[in-house]
Design an enzyme around this catalytic site. Structure first.
Site, PDB file in Angstrom:
ATOM      1  N   GLU A  83       0.936  -1.227  -0.003  1.00 20.80           N
ATOM      2  CA  GLU A  83      -0.093   0.158  -0.059  1.00 20.80           C
ATOM      3  C   GLU A  83       0.964   1.278   0.215  1.00 20.80           C
ATOM      4  OE1 GLU A  83      -3.976   2.214   2.602  1.00 20.80           O
ATOM      5  OE2 GLU A  83      -2.711   0.346   3.127  1.00 20.80           O
ATOM      6  N   GLY A  90       3.137   2.353  10.739  1.00 22.78           N
ATOM      7  CA  GLY A  90       2.852   1.435  11.909  1.00 22.78           C
ATOM      8  C   GLY A  90       2.642   0.022  11.738  1.00 22.78           C
ATOM      9  N   ALA A  91       1.971  -0.131  10.717  1.00 20.66           N
ATOM     10  CA  ALA A  91       1.477  -1.675  10.511  1.00 20.66           C
ATOM     11  C   ALA A  91       0.735  -1.569   9.325  1.00 20.66           C
ATOM     12  CB  ALA A  91       0.833  -2.307  11.580  1.00 20.66           C
ATOM     13  N   MET A  92       0.392  -2.851   8.517  1.00 24.03           N
ATOM     14  CA  MET A  92      -0.234  -2.883   7.519  1.00 24.03           C
ATOM     15  C   MET A  92      -1.071  -4.237   7.488  1.00 24.03           C
ATOM     16  SD  MET A  92      -0.703  -1.902   4.243  1.00 24.03           S
ATOM     17  CE  MET A  92      -2.159  -2.708   3.465  1.00 24.03           C
ATOM     18  N   GLU A  93      -2.399  -3.815   7.129  1.00 23.04           N
ATOM     19  CA  GLU A  93      -3.354  -5.009   7.235  1.00 23.04           C
ATOM     20  C   GLU A  93      -3.504  -6.002   6.136  1.00 23.04           C
ATOM     21  OE1 GLU A  93      -5.416  -1.253   5.018  1.00 23.04           O
ATOM     22  OE2 GLU A  93      -4.057  -1.896   6.376  1.00 23.04           O
ATOM     23  N   ASN A  94      -2.461  -6.358   5.658  1.00 21.91           N
ATOM     24  CA  ASN A  94      -2.521  -7.499   4.445  1.00 21.91           C
ATOM     25  C   ASN A  94      -3.305  -8.594   4.851  1.00 21.91           C
ATOM     26  OD1 ASN A  94      -0.178  -5.853   3.119  1.00 21.91           O
ATOM     27  ND2 ASN A  94       0.812  -6.890   4.794  1.00 21.91           N
ATOM     28  N   HIS A 122      -6.580  -1.885  15.244  1.00 23.47           N
ATOM     29  CA  HIS A 122      -6.762  -1.381  14.057  1.00 23.47           C
ATOM     30  C   HIS A 122      -6.560  -2.280  12.713  1.00 23.47           C
ATOM     31  CE1 HIS A 122      -6.895   2.314  11.119  1.00 23.47           C
ATOM     32  NE2 HIS A 122      -5.961   1.790  10.682  1.00 23.47           N
ATOM     33  N   GLU A 123      -5.306  -2.893  12.750  1.00 27.91           N
ATOM     34  CA  GLU A 123      -5.063  -3.602  11.683  1.00 27.91           C
ATOM     35  C   GLU A 123      -5.898  -4.974  11.339  1.00 27.91           C
ATOM     36  OE1 GLU A 123      -3.287  -2.168   9.593  1.00 27.91           O
ATOM     37  OE2 GLU A 123      -2.579  -0.537  11.145  1.00 27.91           O
ATOM     38  N   GLU A 144      -9.764   4.100   6.290  1.00 26.25           N
ATOM     39  CA  GLU A 144      -8.972   4.409   7.268  1.00 26.25           C
ATOM     40  C   GLU A 144      -9.816   5.227   8.386  1.00 26.25           C
ATOM     41  OE1 GLU A 144      -6.503   3.218   7.992  1.00 26.25           O
ATOM     42  OE2 GLU A 144      -5.609   2.437   6.036  1.00 26.25           O
TER      43      GLU A 144
END
Length: 854
Positions: free
Chosen positions: A122, A262-266, A298-299, A321
């Protein structure tokens, strides 16, 4: 020198992609400098047009259409595109490309972190992996096969469900993954390496057992326990509150040191910045534990609001988001203290988003154009986007909101949607036309609501007149009134609540009358921060103090005192008075004592407005004067509470350590007392040293170290040295060491930090711990009138931009308030920005600097 203006992509130009790619099979032959990627996609035509694929820094080795190798003249290979103009309506396209993950310092696409492979796709990273229509409305089912050296990369992960795995020749092995859910390319992920793995299981409300795993650096397995607990809590909460059940048999988290976000929701394979996974009492603060809980939530929540239902185009980014930030805020409020969480959310909103809305980088929650999508991952999209969801819930009610969410999940599962699709669900649930409310998404700027009162003693009626004004912002010279819910209450002087309601201010003005009173009531407005506005409540200080004492809304109790202390700091800074208001200081101290039973709330009462917040209150802003005035007020409050501080710190820190709301609240108040002692200067050095040396957890160790650095006493240097010696092998803790000095030092101190052997421009966490902290938290030092802070930061940005454009662009946002500065600092900031503009900057950095300079 970059001379061209960044090209604008416009929402009005959106057109559906002319092809669908229902299925894709990918084979990765992983090698550090020469990874081979074989992609086979099943394509069908939806409308007329050529097949154009995106591709960046890819070496095309082979291309086949329906199994036949294509001649060079049958396709067009551009600098960042691959185009086939003559293709049948249904076909299979195969490409084989070579990429160099080891040279990928942008941390977008496939890259190396700590000798392990990982991805970040992303928003436009997938085009660095293979040729593909890299846009969110092209959703496909992915089958992936990974091949790698078995000794170096024993764990091979991708999205979905694990399939076959086994040994290959030459010491290599393979693993296959199949994701049954449609997803856009930005949700693709792979990781390969050797990890410690923290495992657990979760049983869904439907009875399915899910295998959970958190993959971390070797030796860090035990530090993943809190991330795992947070994941399970998130899964349970989403079932209970939104009736959302997880939909795969596995859920993997991988922590990496080098990560832009911070992080990625793959889907099924979340990739995290290690700062938001690793925690134990010795190395992480309570703030770290809270952040991990929030970001893991969140993720995970993105699984439905972002993955199962994604955004049609990047203009709809706020749809996934903003909605998911709202969900993670609600989760954190349920896990901890709802009032404390709300105050913290508003502090972040005011510090980040209000400043953004007031400067040259202001933009709509749903923009109508952008030059670089990476630059729209902003507080406006995230935090303000969440506030709009919260207002919607307030306007239509909890039950109707829940019904609207259920319609949304049922109707759009597996689709790429828009804001209009989302709000149509709530219009159906509520029976209301929400078109007027949606104007919040297209109008930038923070509204100001002014409230004036007229008391008629004869009739016993208080008339409250509310009026809203909306600022002109870049691209919007004619703002209009916006509909907003203003939660309100009126109190008799004895504290009895005489009326409570939600006012709907949907025009320029609104009148509210409180009648039948024997004495003038006190009015509490925008309770719980029900609308993201600046409130100008025109009552005198005595009324504000009285309201702070009797208001039963914790947010407004806190906010009333904040408004008084803000007024005090501004008056001192701009020579309207010589020192702090003793009544205000006493009122804050009294509130702290009165709320001793809720230490997390009491700790927030000691917090003074940050310098950045104060910029918005007076133009031109003088950071040095504001900092000096703030320090005066903080010293006065510290003196008033010195006895309380001694008593609180004399008590033992809670043991055994737990990162829960109760214990973290107690430590928050202890840390607040340490902060106040630091404001007293050298006289506090012995007390602070004692806490530092006896601290048994990172929360108090770091709080004491920060206070020692602020006090600048004789123990500062030795304590900084002792901390570094103890934690030199732990990069996340050393980030904290760098950040303490960046937040409290001057330009010369920052220059020394940049020269430190452990300062690494390739690592975003380390760069942020120095440059972002200095430029965004230590504002008096950054905005020093001689411009030295600007020159230092722009020099680092230029170097960072060569490696990591996304990081450089984020750092540039530190200049978003430069036009509001006092003349000398403003002139120096302009010189530094214009000098940087002359360099050969990336598209990301060029976009930010062009907009910042206007």
């Amino acid at each position: 020198m970059r001379t061209e203006t960044p090209v604008q992509i416009k929402l009005s130009d959106y057109a559906p992609y002319p092809f669908a790619i229902d299925q894709v099979e990918m084979v990765f032959d992983l090698a550090l400098a020469a990874t081979k990627v074989h992609t086979k996609m099943a394509v069908r035509r939806l409308s007329e047009g050529p097949l154009q694929l995106d591709g960046v820094q890819l070496k095309l080795d082979e291309i086949r259409l329906n199994g036949a190798k294509l001649r060079d003249d049958s396709y067009e290979l551009g600098e960042e595109t691959l185009t086939l103009s003559d293709v049948p309506d249904t076909f299979t396209l195969e490409t084989i490309v070579t990429i160099d993950p080891s040279a990928n310092t942008a941390l977008s696409g496939l890259y190396i972190s700590g000798d392990r492979f990982c991805t970040q796709c992303e928003s436009v990273g997938f085009r660095r992996i293979t040729f593909w229509p890299d846009r969110p409305d092209v959703m496909s089912r992915f089958k992936v096969r990974l091949e790698a050296d078995q000794d170096k990369y024993p764990v091979l992960l991708s999205n979905g469900t694990p399939g076959d795995s086994g040994a290959l020749d030459n010491g290599r092995h393979f693993a296959e993954w199949d994701d049954p859910h449609l997803k856009p390319s930005y949700l693709f992920a792979l990781c390969a390496g050797d990890y410690d793995i923290y495992r657990d299981t979760f049983t869904t409300m439907g009875g399915a057992e899910v295998d959970l795993a958190v993959h971390v650096d070797k030796g860090d397995g035990d530090r993943a326990a809190w991330a795992m607990e947070s994941l399970k809590a998130s899964m349970k909460w989403d079932e209970e509150v939104f009736a959302r059940e997880y939909d795969l048999g596995v859920f993997n988290i991988v922590a990496v040191r080098d990560f832009n976000f911070g992080a990625m929701e793959n889907k099924g394979l979340n990739i995290f910045n290690s700062a938001y996974v690793l925690a134990d009492e010795a190395t992480a603060t309570d703030a770290d534990f809270e952040a991990i809980e929030s970001i893991v939530g969140h993720e995970y929540f993105h699984n439905w609001t972002g993955n199962r239902i994604t955004c049609r185009d990047w203009f709809q980014l706020c749809l996934k988001e903003g909605l998911t930030v709202f969900r993670d805020q609600e989760f954190s409020a349920d896990m901890r203290s709802r009032p404390v969480q709300r105050i913290k959310d508003v502090i972040r909103l005011r510090a980040r988003q209000f400043a953004e809305d007031a400067g040259p980088l202001a933009h709509q929650v749903r923009p109508d154009s952008y030059a670089s999508i990476d630059n729209l991952y902003t507080a406006t999209v995230y935090e303000k986007g969440a506030e709009l969801i919260r207002m919607l819930k307030t306007l239509i009610g909890d039950e109707t909101f829940a019904n609207g969410m259920q319609i949304y999940f049922d109707r759009h599962d597996g689709e790429a949607t828009t804001i209009e699709h989302f709000y149509a669900c709530f219009e159906e649930a509520s029976g209301e036309d929400l078109a007027n409310f949606r104007r919040w998404y297209s109008q930038p700027g923070t509204p100001t609501v002014s409230a004036t009162e007229i008391w008629d003693e004869d009739s016993g009626t208080l008339t409250v007149m509310l009026s809203q004004s909306n600022p002109k912002t870049p691209g919007n010279d004619a703002p209009t009134a916006l509909p907003m819910p203003i939660r309100a209450a009126a109190f008799a002087p004895n504290g009895d609540k005489v009326e409570e309601l939600t006012l709907i201010l949907d025009s320029d003005e609104l009148v509210w009358r409180v009648s039948g009173q024997t004495a003038r009531p006190l009015v509490s407005l925008n309770r719980g921060f029900s609308a993201p506005i600046r409130l100008d409540h025109q009552i005198d200080d005595a009324q504000v103090l009285a309201l702070a004492q009797l208001d039963d809304d914790p947010f407004n109790q806190w906010n009333s005192l904040q408004s008084l202390v803000k007024k005090d700091i501004l008056a001192i800074a701009y020579d309207q008075k010589s020192g702090p208001d003793a009544d205000v200081v006493s009122a804050i101290a009294a509130a702290v004592r009165a709320n001793a039973g809720d230490p997390a709330f009491a700790a927030l009462l000691t917090r003074l407005p940050d310098i950045g917040e104060l910029f918005l209150e007076h133009v031109p802003a003088d950071p040095t004067a504001l900092s000096d005035a703030r320090k005066q007020v903080q010293r006065a409050l510290a003196t008033e509470l010195s006895g309380d501080a001694a008593t609180i710190l004399a008590e033992a820190s809670p043991a055994p350590f737990k990162p829960d709301a109760v214990q973290s609240g107690t430590r928050a108040l202890r840390s607040a007392m340490l902060t106040l002692l630091g404001a007293l200067g050298e006289s506090s050095d012995p007390s602070l040293l004692d806490v530092f040396e006896s601290a048994e957890n990172m929360t108090e160790s770091l709080s004491a170290l920060r206070a020692l650095a602020t006090a600048d006493g004789p123990s500062k240097a030795s304590c900084l040295s002792a901390f570094a010696d103890k934690w030199s092998s732990n990069p996340l803790v050393m980030d904290k060491w760098f950040a303490v000095q960046a937040a409290t030092g001057d330009v010369a101190d920052i220059e020394l930090l940049i020269q430190h052997a452990d300062f690494d421009l390739s690592n975003p966490n380390r760069v942020r711990s120095v440059i972002a902290v200095f430029a965004m938290q230590n504002l008096a030092a950054f905005h020093v009138p001689d411009g030295s802070g600007y020159r230092l930061v722009t020099e680092v940005i230029e170097k960072a931009d060569e490696k990591n454009p996304a990081l450089a662009a984020r750092l540039l946002t530190a200049f978003e308030q430069w036009k509001s500065l006092e003349p000398r600092a403003r002139a120096e900031a302009e010189i530094a920005l214009k000098a940087l503009r002359e360099k050969d900057l990336s598209e990301n950095a060029s976009d930010i600097i062009t907009r910042t300079l206007g």
